[in-house]
Design an enzyme around this catalytic site. Structure first.
Site, PDB file in Angstrom:
ATOM      1  N   SER A 137       3.542   0.597  -2.788  1.00 37.83           N
ATOM      2  CA  SER A 137       2.489   0.534  -2.199  1.00 37.83           C
ATOM      3  C   SER A 137       1.949   1.968  -1.818  1.00 37.83           C
ATOM      4  O   SER A 137       2.572   2.751  -1.163  1.00 37.83           O
ATOM      5  CB  SER A 137       2.336  -0.446  -0.934  1.00 37.83           C
ATOM      6  OG  SER A 137       1.271  -0.246  -0.204  1.00 37.83           O
ATOM      7  N   LYS A 163       0.676  -0.459  -6.513  1.00 33.48           N
ATOM      8  CA  LYS A 163      -0.431  -0.928  -5.812  1.00 33.48           C
ATOM      9  C   LYS A 163      -1.093   0.506  -5.127  1.00 33.48           C
ATOM     10  O   LYS A 163      -0.287   1.042  -4.664  1.00 33.48           O
ATOM     11  CB  LYS A 163       0.209  -2.061  -4.829  1.00 33.48           C
ATOM     12  CG  LYS A 163      -0.550  -2.039  -3.580  1.00 33.48           C
ATOM     13  CD  LYS A 163      -0.135  -3.216  -2.795  1.00 33.48           C
ATOM     14  CE  LYS A 163      -0.172  -3.054  -1.252  1.00 33.48           C
ATOM     15  NZ  LYS A 163       0.547  -4.381  -0.366  1.00 33.48           N
ATOM     16  N   LYS A 165      -4.191   1.535  -2.385  1.00 36.20           N
ATOM     17  CA  LYS A 165      -4.973   0.915  -1.227  1.00 36.20           C
ATOM     18  C   LYS A 165      -6.327   1.324  -1.769  1.00 36.20           C
ATOM     19  O   LYS A 165      -6.611   2.502  -2.411  1.00 36.20           O
ATOM     20  CB  LYS A 165      -4.575   1.515   0.051  1.00 36.20           C
ATOM     21  CG  LYS A 165      -3.311   1.232   0.758  1.00 36.20           C
ATOM     22  CD  LYS A 165      -3.342  -0.297   1.054  1.00 36.20           C
ATOM     23  CE  LYS A 165      -2.084  -0.739   1.767  1.00 36.20           C
ATOM     24  NZ  LYS A 165      -1.907  -1.783   2.055  1.00 36.20           N
ATOM     25  N   ASP A 190      -5.075  -3.202  -3.035  1.00 35.60           N
ATOM     26  CA  ASP A 190      -5.257  -3.762  -1.703  1.00 35.60           C
ATOM     27  C   ASP A 190      -6.170  -3.116  -0.740  1.00 35.60           C
ATOM     28  O   ASP A 190      -6.298  -2.002  -0.466  1.00 35.60           O
ATOM     29  CB  ASP A 190      -3.846  -3.605  -1.058  1.00 35.60           C
ATOM     30  CG  ASP A 190      -3.644  -4.361   0.154  1.00 35.60           C
ATOM     31  OD1 ASP A 190      -4.485  -4.954   0.854  1.00 35.60           O
ATOM     32  OD2 ASP A 190      -2.446  -4.288   0.615  1.00 35.60           O
ATOM     33  N   GLU A 215      -5.820  -7.517  -3.565  1.00 44.61           N
ATOM     34  CA  GLU A 215      -4.958  -7.930  -2.341  1.00 44.61           C
ATOM     35  C   GLU A 215      -6.013  -8.036  -1.122  1.00 44.61           C
ATOM     36  O   GLU A 215      -6.420  -7.122  -1.160  1.00 44.61           O
ATOM     37  CB  GLU A 215      -3.927  -7.312  -1.946  1.00 44.61           C
ATOM     38  CG  GLU A 215      -2.788  -7.941  -0.967  1.00 44.61           C
ATOM     39  CD  GLU A 215      -1.600  -7.033  -0.656  1.00 44.61           C
ATOM     40  OE1 GLU A 215      -1.240  -6.159  -1.752  1.00 44.61           O
ATOM     41  OE2 GLU A 215      -1.131  -6.951   0.197  1.00 44.61           O
ATOM     42  N   ASP A 240      -2.637 -11.684   1.793  1.00 42.74           N
ATOM     43  CA  ASP A 240      -1.663 -11.023   2.864  1.00 42.74           C
ATOM     44  C   ASP A 240      -1.992 -11.711   3.925  1.00 42.74           C
ATOM     45  O   ASP A 240      -1.791 -12.630   4.647  1.00 42.74           O
ATOM     46  CB  ASP A 240      -1.709  -9.755   2.499  1.00 42.74           C
ATOM     47  CG  ASP A 240      -0.975  -9.027   3.442  1.00 42.74           C
ATOM     48  OD1 ASP A 240      -0.293  -9.545   4.526  1.00 42.74           O
ATOM     49  OD2 ASP A 240      -0.645  -7.799   3.201  1.00 42.74           O
ATOM     50  N   LYS A 264       5.115 -11.693   4.175  1.00 49.93           N
ATOM     51  CA  LYS A 264       5.819 -10.970   5.122  1.00 49.93           C
ATOM     52  C   LYS A 264       6.455 -11.549   6.167  1.00 49.93           C
ATOM     53  O   LYS A 264       5.734 -12.395   6.754  1.00 49.93           O
ATOM     54  CB  LYS A 264       4.503  -9.713   5.634  1.00 49.93           C
ATOM     55  CG  LYS A 264       4.013  -9.160   4.556  1.00 49.93           C
ATOM     56  CD  LYS A 264       2.874  -8.044   5.373  1.00 49.93           C
ATOM     57  CE  LYS A 264       2.381  -7.085   4.077  1.00 49.93           C
ATOM     58  NZ  LYS A 264       1.312  -6.241   4.605  1.00 49.93           N
ATOM     59  N   GLY A 292       5.392  -5.485   2.636  1.00 49.28           N
ATOM     60  CA  GLY A 292       6.215  -4.345   3.676  1.00 49.28           C
ATOM     61  C   GLY A 292       5.342  -3.892   4.508  1.00 49.28           C
ATOM     62  O   GLY A 292       3.957  -4.168   4.451  1.00 49.28           O
TER      63      GLY A 292
HETATM   64  O1  OSB Z   1      -1.383  -4.712   3.617  1.00 46.61           O
HETATM   65  O2  OSB Z   1       0.544  -4.460   2.555  1.00 46.61           O
HETATM   66  C1  OSB Z   1      -0.216  -4.133   3.401  1.00 46.61           C
HETATM   67  C2  OSB Z   1       1.376  -1.338   5.548  1.00 46.61           C
HETATM   68  C3  OSB Z   1       0.903  -1.656   6.770  1.00 46.61           C
HETATM   69  C4  OSB Z   1       0.123  -2.467   6.847  1.00 46.61           C
HETATM   70  C5  OSB Z   1      -0.333  -3.306   5.730  1.00 46.61           C
HETATM   71  C6  OSB Z   1       0.207  -3.038   4.501  1.00 46.61           C
HETATM   72  C7  OSB Z   1       0.953  -2.081   4.472  1.00 46.61           C
HETATM   73  C8  OSB Z   1       1.778  -1.473   3.154  1.00 46.61           C
HETATM   74  C9  OSB Z   1       2.818  -0.944   3.111  1.00 46.61           C
HETATM   75  O3  OSB Z   1       1.032  -1.822   1.987  1.00 46.61           O
HETATM   76  C10 OSB Z   1       4.026  -1.614   2.202  1.00 46.61           C
HETATM   77  C11 OSB Z   1       5.164  -0.792   2.491  1.00 46.61           C
HETATM   78  O4  OSB Z   1       5.934  -0.936   3.319  1.00 46.61           O
HETATM   79  O5  OSB Z   1       5.526   0.139   1.673  1.00 46.61           O
HETATM   80 MG    MG Z   2      -1.488  -6.079   2.120  1.00 48.18          MG
END
Ligand code: OSB
Ligand code: MG
Length: 373
Positions: A137, A163, A165, A190, A215, A240, A264, A292
Site C-alpha cells: 500500500s 495499491k 491511495k 484505496d 477500496e 474496508d 483487518k 494492514g
Molecule cells: O485503508 O488500508 C487502509 C493504513 C492506515 C489506515 C488505513 C489503511 C492503511 C493502509 C496501510 O493502507 C497498509 C499497511 O499497513 O501497509
Molecule cells: Mg483501506
C-alpha cells in the site's frame, strides 16, 4: 488460562517514510500493546487504532481507556478454556473493536504458546496456506514522479500487487501514468471514503485502468450506497472501513455492495470475528485479503497467521518490516522473498520472538491492571 493480570503499554516508533492517506499523514506511530499474564505465559496483542480517530472512531487513547476501565476487568481472574471464550465477556461493551481485538488476540497468542501450536494452525486448521502473497500500500506522495519511483522499487522487490491511495485531485492523473508504465500489473486504489455519489461520473473514469478493485470509495459507515455505486462501475469495489463483523459481510454480499472484502483483525474486533467474516465471505464467493494498519512486528506476525486462511486468495497489505521500521520489535523480522511471498513460520506460538529489551526502551508509558481482591 487463568487471567492473572493485564499490562497496557504505549510504544513509539518513527516510520521510515511518512504514510499519507485521504485523511492525513502519519510520521510516527504511537502503538498500544496489550500483554495478558496467564499461568507463566505472556500473550501479546497489538491495538491497531491510530493516533487520532480518522480511519474509524477509535484512537490509541480511547482504546487504552476502554481496556483499562471495561475490558480488562471483564476477564481478570477468569479461567478461560480458550481465547474465544473472552468474546461473550467483552460483548457488553458496544463497538471499540480495536480495543477488544488487542485483548482477544493477546489471549490467542497466549493460548498458542500454551498449547505449543503455531497460531496460524489454530486459526486455519488443515487448509492453511504456508506462504502469503504480498502486495504493498503506497501512500500519497509529494509528486507523481516520486510515486512512480516507489512503485518501480516495490515491483523490483517482488511485490505482487500495487495499491495506491487516492483522493479528489490525486486519482486519475496518478493512475494514468502508472498504467502507462506498467500495463499488466495487479493495480488497485484505496480512497478511504474520500468520495460521494456526486462523484459518480468521475469514479466511472477509473474503469479504464483495469484496476483489481477500488477500496472504500464512499462513507466509512455505508453499505447501501456502495451497492448503488457498484451497479454503475465495472471496477470491483472492495470494502474496508464499512465491514465491522460477519453480519456486515453478509449484508454487503446480499446488497451487492462490493465484490471483495479486506479483513483487518482489529477493525472487526479480533481473531474470532475475523474468522467469522472470512467464513461468510467464502460462502458468498467474495475473495478476501488481509489489510494492514502500519503495524509493528507483533501485529504483523498476527496478520501473517490470519492470512493463512483459505479464502485469503488475493495479495494483501502485509509486507516486510523494513518498509516501515528501521528496526522492528520482532526476531526474525517479517521478510518478503523476491517472488513476493512470506514464508509462514513453522514454530509454535506467533512464530516471531518479541525483542523485550527494545520494547522496554521505546515504551512511553505502561499500566499494570490486576484484580486486587
Ligand atoms: O485503508 O488500508 C487502509 C493504513 C492506515 C489506515 C488505513 C489503511 C492503511 C493502509 C496501510 O493502507 C497498509 C499497511 O499497513 O501497509
Ligand atoms: Mg483501506
Amino acid at each position: 488460562m487463568k487471567i492473572e493480570a493485564v499490562t497496557l503499554r504505549e510504544i513509539r516508533m518513527p516510520l521510515v517514510h511518512f504514510f499519507e492517506t485521504s485523511f492525513g499523514r502519519t510520521t510516527e506511530r504511537r502503538i498500544l500493546l496489550v500483554t495478558v499474564h496467564t499461568e507463566g505465559v505472556d500473550g501479546w496483542g497489538e491495538c491497531t487504532a491510530g493516533e487520532a480517530p480518522f480511519y474509524n472512531e477509535e484512537s490509541i487513547d480511547t482504546a487504552r481507556e476502554v481496556i483499562l476501565r471495561h475490558l480488562a476487568p471483564a476477564i481478570l481472574g477468569r479461567n478461560l478454556a480458550t481465547a474465544r471464550d473472552c468474546v461473550p465477556l467483552l460483548a457488553r461493551v458496544r463497538g471499540h473493536r480495536m480495543a477488544k481485538g488487542a485483548l482477544e488476540n493477546a489471549l490467542w497468542d497466549a493460548e498458542a504458546q500454551q498449547r505449543g501450536l503455531p497460531l496460524w494452525q489454530m486459526l486455519s486448521g488443515a487448509d492453511a496456506r504456508r506462504q502469503i502473497e504480498c502486495g504493498v500500500s503506497i501512500g500519497i506522495q509529494e509528486s507523481i514522479e516520486e510515486l512512480l519511483e516507489k512503485i518501480a522499487l516495490e515491483l523490483a522487490a517482488g511485490y505482487r500487487r500495487i495499491k495506491v491511495k487516492v483522493k479528489p485531485g490525486w486519482d486519475i492523473d496518478v493512475l494514468r501514468p502508472i498504467r502507462a508504465a506498467w500495463p499488466a500489473i495487479m493495480l488497485s486504489c484505496d480512497a478511504n471514503s474520500a468520495y460521494t455519489l456526486n462523484d459518480l461520473d468521475h469514479l466511472q473514469k477509473f474503469d479504464e485502468f483495469g484496476l483489481l478493485m477500488i477500496e472504500q470509495p464512499l462513507w466509512n459507515d455505508d453499505l447501501y450506497f456502495h451497492a448503488a455505486l457498484q451497479r454503475q462501475l465495472k471496477t470491483s469495489i472492495c470494502l474496508d472501513e464499512s465491514i465491522h463483523h460477519a453480519r456486515d459481510a453478509q449484508a454487503a454480499a446480499e446488497l451487492g455492495s462490493c465484490r471483495i472484502i479486506n479483513i483487518k483483525v482489529g477493525r472487526v474486533g479480533g481473531f474470532s470475528s475475523a474468522v467469522a467474516v472470512h467464513d461468510v465471505c467464502r460462502r458468498q464467493g467474495l475473495p478476501n485479503w488481509c489489510g494492514g494498519m502500519l503495524e509493528s512486528g507483533l501485529g504483523r506476525a498476527h496478520n501473517v497467521a490470519l492470512s493463512t486462511l483459505e479464502n485469503f486468495t488475493l495479495p494483501g497489505d502485509v509486507s516486510a518490516s523494513k518498509r516501515y521500521w528501521q528496526e522492528d520489535i520482532i526476531d526474525p523480522e517479517v521478510t518478503v522473498g523476491c517472488t513476493g511471498l512470506i514464508d509462514v513460520p513453522a514454530k509454535p506460538g506467533r512464530g516471531y520472538e518479541l525483542k523485550l529489551e527494545m520494547i522496554e526502551k521505546i515504551t512511553a508509558g505502561k499500566i499494570a491492571i490486576s484484580n486486587k481482591q
